[in-house]
Design a protein around this motif. Sequence first.
Motif, short mmCIF file in Angstrom:
data_model
loop_
_atom_site.label_atom_id
_atom_site.label_comp_id
_atom_site.label_asym_id
_atom_site.label_seq_id
_atom_site.Cartn_x
_atom_site.Cartn_y
_atom_site.Cartn_z
N ARG A 1 -9.82 33.43 90.52
CA ARG A 1 -8.94 32.98 91.38
C ARG A 1 -8.27 33.68 91.21
O ARG A 1 -7.50 34.29 92.04
CB ARG A 1 -8.12 31.66 90.26
N ARG B 1 -11.42 31.89 85.85
CA ARG B 1 -10.21 33.13 85.88
C ARG B 1 -10.11 34.04 86.74
O ARG B 1 -9.21 34.39 87.83
CB ARG B 1 -9.45 33.71 84.87
N HIS C 1 -12.81 33.84 97.71
CA HIS C 1 -11.70 33.00 97.98
C HIS C 1 -12.76 32.73 99.24
O HIS C 1 -13.17 32.62 100.06
CB HIS C 1 -10.52 33.25 98.34
N VAL D 1 -11.97 27.38 94.24
CA VAL D 1 -12.94 28.57 93.63
C VAL D 1 -14.28 28.28 94.86
O VAL D 1 -14.61 27.19 95.42
CB VAL D 1 -13.28 29.00 93.28
#
Length: 135
Positions: free
Chosen positions: A55, A52, A60, A21
């Motif tokens: 991701r 979560r 990113h 992350v």
Amino acid sequence: MKSHQSAQTMKPATAAKKLGVYLPATPAEFQEGVVSRAELNELQANPPEWLRELRQNGPHPRPVVASKLGVSIAGLARGGVTEALTTEQIEAVRSEMPEWLVKERATQAEVRKEAARLKRRDAERDAEEEQPAHS
């Protein structure tokens, strides 16, 4: 005798890298603390909502962006992508399929093909060395 193992800790940047992350997008308490090996394992096994979400939607980090686009990190830079991207932005780049992306994907394919060729060559050499010499 018992071996005493101290809890290994890591900087937030290291933990973020291991979690895949983008550190600046993580919660402040994650960025400001240290992460133990046990905490990292727990985050990987039972990711909280924020993890979560990151991701799935990003932003990113560059290694993840490069992987999702099928190029190298250097290829991203050559293509002018220097910032973290969201999943939506990555999808937009994929659908636009700019010339740099086509070129970098072709370069990646060549790199993979050459790596596979070298691996086969080395395996063949190893197999030949294991054969007993005939006199």
